[in-house]
Design a protein around this motif. Structure first.
Motif, PDB file in Angstrom:
ATOM      1  N   LEU A   1      77.083  71.687  62.025  1.00  0.00           N
ATOM      2  CA  LEU A   1      78.155  71.162  62.873  1.00  0.00           C
ATOM      3  C   LEU A   1      77.597  70.398  64.070  1.00  0.00           C
ATOM      4  CD1 LEU A   1      80.729  74.090  62.818  1.00  0.00           C
ATOM      5  CD2 LEU A   1      81.108  71.771  61.972  1.00  0.00           C
ATOM      6  N   ARG A   2      76.384  70.726  64.480  1.00  0.00           N
ATOM      7  CA  ARG A   2      75.765  69.983  65.585  1.00  0.00           C
ATOM      8  C   ARG A   2      75.599  68.506  65.209  1.00  0.00           C
ATOM      9  NH1 ARG A   2      70.462  72.733  67.163  1.00  0.00           N
ATOM     10  NH2 ARG A   2      69.691  71.702  65.277  1.00  0.00           N
ATOM     11  N   LYS A   3      75.305  68.251  63.945  1.00  0.00           N
ATOM     12  CA  LYS A   3      75.123  66.880  63.476  1.00  0.00           C
ATOM     13  C   LYS A   3      76.389  66.310  62.851  1.00  0.00           C
ATOM     14  CE  LYS A   3      70.180  67.433  62.547  1.00  0.00           C
ATOM     15  NZ  LYS A   3      69.107  67.362  61.510  1.00  0.00           N
ATOM     16  N   ASN A   4      77.296  67.182  62.424  1.00  0.00           N
ATOM     17  CA  ASN A   4      78.530  66.755  61.754  1.00  0.00           C
ATOM     18  C   ASN A   4      79.699  67.507  62.382  1.00  0.00           C
ATOM     19  OD1 ASN A   4      77.253  65.277  59.171  1.00  0.00           O
ATOM     20  ND2 ASN A   4      76.140  67.193  59.527  1.00  0.00           N
ATOM     21  N   PRO A   5      80.075  67.149  63.608  1.00  0.00           N
ATOM     22  CA  PRO A   5      80.991  67.990  64.386  1.00  0.00           C
ATOM     23  C   PRO A   5      82.433  67.992  63.880  1.00  0.00           C
ATOM     24  CG  PRO A   5      80.467  65.973  65.573  1.00  0.00           C
ATOM     25  CD  PRO A   5      79.569  65.993  64.382  1.00  0.00           C
ATOM     26  N   VAL A   6      83.073  69.129  64.096  1.00  0.00           N
ATOM     27  CA  VAL A   6      84.512  69.315  63.965  1.00  0.00           C
ATOM     28  C   VAL A   6      84.973  69.799  65.341  1.00  0.00           C
ATOM     29  CG1 VAL A   6      86.323  70.680  62.859  1.00  0.00           C
ATOM     30  CG2 VAL A   6      84.395  69.849  61.507  1.00  0.00           C
ATOM     31  N   PRO A   7      86.105  69.327  65.867  1.00  0.00           N
ATOM     32  CA  PRO A   7      86.463  69.625  67.256  1.00  0.00           C
ATOM     33  C   PRO A   7      86.473  71.099  67.638  1.00  0.00           C
ATOM     34  CG  PRO A   7      87.847  67.869  66.428  1.00  0.00           C
ATOM     35  CD  PRO A   7      87.045  68.352  65.260  1.00  0.00           C
ATOM     36  N   ARG A   8      86.847  71.982  66.688  1.00  0.00           N
ATOM     37  CA  ARG A   8      86.940  73.381  67.073  1.00  0.00           C
ATOM     38  C   ARG A   8      86.342  74.263  65.981  1.00  0.00           C
ATOM     39  NH1 ARG A   8      92.287  76.885  69.000  1.00  0.00           N
ATOM     40  NH2 ARG A   8      91.126  78.776  69.528  1.00  0.00           N
ATOM     41  N   LEU A   9      85.600  75.272  66.405  1.00  0.00           N
ATOM     42  CA  LEU A   9      84.991  76.238  65.497  1.00  0.00           C
ATOM     43  C   LEU A   9      85.302  77.647  65.978  1.00  0.00           C
ATOM     44  CD1 LEU A   9      82.943  77.271  63.315  1.00  0.00           C
ATOM     45  CD2 LEU A   9      81.159  76.984  65.070  1.00  0.00           C
TER      46      LEU A   9
ATOM     47  N   VAL B   1      73.225  76.492  70.554  1.00  0.00           N
ATOM     48  CA  VAL B   1      72.752  75.866  69.317  1.00  0.00           C
ATOM     49  C   VAL B   1      73.481  74.552  69.070  1.00  0.00           C
ATOM     50  CG1 VAL B   1      72.506  76.118  66.811  1.00  0.00           C
ATOM     51  CG2 VAL B   1      72.131  78.092  68.313  1.00  0.00           C
ATOM     52  N   LEU B   2      74.771  74.519  69.357  1.00  0.00           N
ATOM     53  CA  LEU B   2      75.560  73.296  69.155  1.00  0.00           C
ATOM     54  C   LEU B   2      75.134  72.183  70.110  1.00  0.00           C
ATOM     55  CD1 LEU B   2      79.065  74.934  68.678  1.00  0.00           C
ATOM     56  CD2 LEU B   2      77.850  73.579  66.962  1.00  0.00           C
ATOM     57  N   GLY B   3      74.561  72.562  71.222  1.00  0.00           N
ATOM     58  CA  GLY B   3      74.067  71.562  72.172  1.00  0.00           C
ATOM     59  C   GLY B   3      75.172  70.675  72.702  1.00  0.00           C
ATOM     60  N   ASP B   4      74.955  69.373  72.646  1.00  0.00           N
ATOM     61  CA  ASP B   4      75.925  68.418  73.170  1.00  0.00           C
ATOM     62  C   ASP B   4      76.987  68.017  72.161  1.00  0.00           C
ATOM     63  OD1 ASP B   4      74.569  68.372  75.589  1.00  0.00           O
ATOM     64  OD2 ASP B   4      73.254  66.732  74.957  1.00  0.00           O
ATOM     65  N   ALA B   5      76.986  68.644  70.994  1.00  0.00           N
ATOM     66  CA  ALA B   5      77.986  68.291  69.975  1.00  0.00           C
ATOM     67  C   ALA B   5      79.389  68.583  70.508  1.00  0.00           C
ATOM     68  CB  ALA B   5      77.742  69.089  68.699  1.00  0.00           C
ATOM     69  N   PRO B   6      80.351  67.699  70.224  1.00  0.00           N
ATOM     70  CA  PRO B   6      81.718  67.901  70.720  1.00  0.00           C
ATOM     71  C   PRO B   6      82.473  68.941  69.899  1.00  0.00           C
ATOM     72  CG  PRO B   6      81.613  65.900  69.405  1.00  0.00           C
ATOM     73  CD  PRO B   6      80.209  66.424  69.489  1.00  0.00           C
ATOM     74  N   VAL B   7      82.012  70.177  69.982  1.00  0.00           N
ATOM     75  CA  VAL B   7      82.605  71.295  69.237  1.00  0.00           C
ATOM     76  C   VAL B   7      82.924  72.412  70.212  1.00  0.00           C
ATOM     77  CG1 VAL B   7      82.314  72.976  67.381  1.00  0.00           C
ATOM     78  CG2 VAL B   7      81.238  70.712  67.190  1.00  0.00           C
TER      79      VAL B   7
ATOM     80  N   PHE C   1      74.739  83.465  57.557  1.00  0.00           N
ATOM     81  CA  PHE C   1      74.065  82.222  57.942  1.00  0.00           C
ATOM     82  C   PHE C   1      74.773  81.508  59.088  1.00  0.00           C
ATOM     83  CE2 PHE C   1      73.193  82.995  53.418  1.00  0.00           C
ATOM     84  CZ  PHE C   1      71.835  83.259  53.527  1.00  0.00           C
ATOM     85  N   ALA C   2      74.850  82.188  60.230  1.00  0.00           N
ATOM     86  CA  ALA C   2      75.464  81.575  61.407  1.00  0.00           C
ATOM     87  C   ALA C   2      74.714  80.315  61.807  1.00  0.00           C
ATOM     88  CB  ALA C   2      75.492  82.570  62.561  1.00  0.00           C
ATOM     89  N   GLY C   3      73.411  80.350  61.706  1.00  0.00           N
ATOM     90  CA  GLY C   3      72.614  79.192  62.079  1.00  0.00           C
ATOM     91  C   GLY C   3      72.901  77.985  61.219  1.00  0.00           C
ATOM     92  N   ALA C   4      73.140  78.205  59.934  1.00  0.00           N
ATOM     93  CA  ALA C   4      73.440  77.088  59.028  1.00  0.00           C
ATOM     94  C   ALA C   4      74.730  76.394  59.437  1.00  0.00           C
ATOM     95  CB  ALA C   4      73.528  77.585  57.592  1.00  0.00           C
ATOM     96  N   VAL C   5      75.739  77.176  59.813  1.00  0.00           N
ATOM     97  CA  VAL C   5      77.010  76.598  60.259  1.00  0.00           C
ATOM     98  C   VAL C   5      76.814  75.805  61.546  1.00  0.00           C
ATOM     99  CG1 VAL C   5      79.317  77.144  61.138  1.00  0.00           C
ATOM    100  CG2 VAL C   5      78.424  78.364  59.141  1.00  0.00           C
ATOM    101  N   LEU C   6      76.165  76.412  62.514  1.00  0.00           N
ATOM    102  CA  LEU C   6      76.029  75.791  63.827  1.00  0.00           C
ATOM    103  C   LEU C   6      75.160  74.536  63.781  1.00  0.00           C
ATOM    104  CD1 LEU C   6      75.563  79.091  65.858  1.00  0.00           C
ATOM    105  CD2 LEU C   6      77.584  77.614  65.892  1.00  0.00           C
TER     106      LEU C   6
END
Length: 356
Positions: A242-250, A332-338, A234-239
């Protein structure tokens, strides 16, 4: 015609049935069997009781969980509710019985120290208690203790230890229904893992396809267990989470074949829902200036065979695929700071590709 898979019931639905039966017996002296419960979407299933006990000032009832045709670790588990009067004005309070865990880390939808009985099952049980009280003239101040026979051992095969839930299982369910192979519980665990990592202030998490890729990511970056997300397919579920609930590094870590699917834009990496595209791997080689390898790679037996053929010809296809997978993840992460990076391994756990 394919036989339709049979739905089942969540631990939360079973706990609601057991609580309803136990409180009814505490007030009336008799256990309803079967016992009907009200679930979301107007469902009103009935559950047979597996155990009954009426004691001095308390009652307990048990229901066997039927997960239908879903491969659920808790299928066949005995869910037990014990009810006793609570302090005046306390309302319904929940306790963890044997086999149900206690929350020890922040980031979950329950406070630290609370029994691992999730919010929706709590609401369903509270509403059931209120209906029983209204029907039989009882009070709505009640202690409800939920246990699962053998739950502590079952919990070792779940995410609970990593999420900081110790001592047993979580009582789960939002609809009360287990949809076979819906994978909703897995995706929910991914989200809770991100929540815990954020609550702990972690700045780097790793989504791993399997145990070997998880070990590789953990050792590469010296990550704590709380930073490891059992991503599976489920790569999509992670991404998306995180797009809405970011962590600095993935870091995304997985087998070369699985990550070549992500490189092709697939967010579900399961073999039944996406396939390796050898033509894409050939195109990546051509874009790298190695047109002479197009036919060779396109004619490979598997993704790993294509990888071997490319490496024999001096092309690090693993790095190129990892970079393409990183680009897809970043999209997929878009503009999220990840900041995301990708690590690809072979079946032996050897790193065969890393994004730049």
């Amino acid at each position: 015609m394919t036989e339709q898979l049979r739905y089942g019931w969540t631990t939360g639905a079973c706990a609601t049935a057991a609580t309803t039966a136990a409180y009814t017996a505490l007030l009336t002296g008799a256990f309803p069997d079967p016992v009907e419960v009200r679930l979301p979407k107007e469902r009103r299933p009935s559950f047979a009781l597996a155990t009954e006990r009426l004691g001095d000032g308390e009652a307990s009832a048990g229901v066997i969980k039927d997960a239908g045709d879903d491969p659920d670790v808790t299928h066949g588990a005995l869910v037990i509710a014990t009810v006793r009067p609570g302090q005046a004005g306390s309302g319904v309070t929940f306790r963890a019985g044997a086999g149900v865990g206690t929350v020890t880390l922040p980031g979950l939808p329950l406070d630290v120290g609370e029994a691992a009985v999730n919010p929706v099952p709590r609401r369903l049980m509270t509403e059931a208690v209120q209906r029983v009280a209204a029907e039989h003239g009882g009070g709505a101040d009640l202690v409800v203790e939920i246990g699962v026979d053998g739950g502590e051992e079952m919990a070792r095969h779940t995410w609970n230890p990593r999420l900081g839930i110790v001592g047993g299982l979580s009582i789960l369910g939002t609809t009360g229904v287990v949809v076979p192979y819906s994978c909703s519980a897995w995706i929910d665990s991914i989200r809770r893992g991100v929540d815990v990592a954020r609550a702990l202030g972690l700045e780097h998490v790793a989504g791993a396809v399997g145990s070997t890729s998880e070990r590789v990511a953990k050792e590469m970056y010296d990550l704590p267990d709380e930073a490891l997300l059992d991503m599976g397919d489920f790569a999509g579920a992670v991404l998306k989470y995180l797009r809405k609930n970011p962590v600095p590094r993935l870091t995304l870590s997985g087998g070369f074949a699985k990550l070549s699917k992500l490189a092709a834009g697939h967010l579900d990496l399961h073999s039944k829902r996406s396939q390796v595209d050898l033509a894409l791997l050939a195109d990546i080689a051509e874009r790298a200036g190695r047109g002479e390898l197009v036919a060779t790679i396109d004619g490979a037996n598997t993704a790993l065979h294509a990888l071997e053929l490319a490496r024999e010809a001096g092309l690090e296809l693993g790095d190129l695929v990892a970079e393409r997978a990183r680009e897809q993840a970043a999209e997929v992460l878009g503009d999220a700071p990840v900041h995301v990076d990708v690590v690809a391994i072979d079946r032996a756990g050897t790193i065969v590709g890393r994004s730049g």
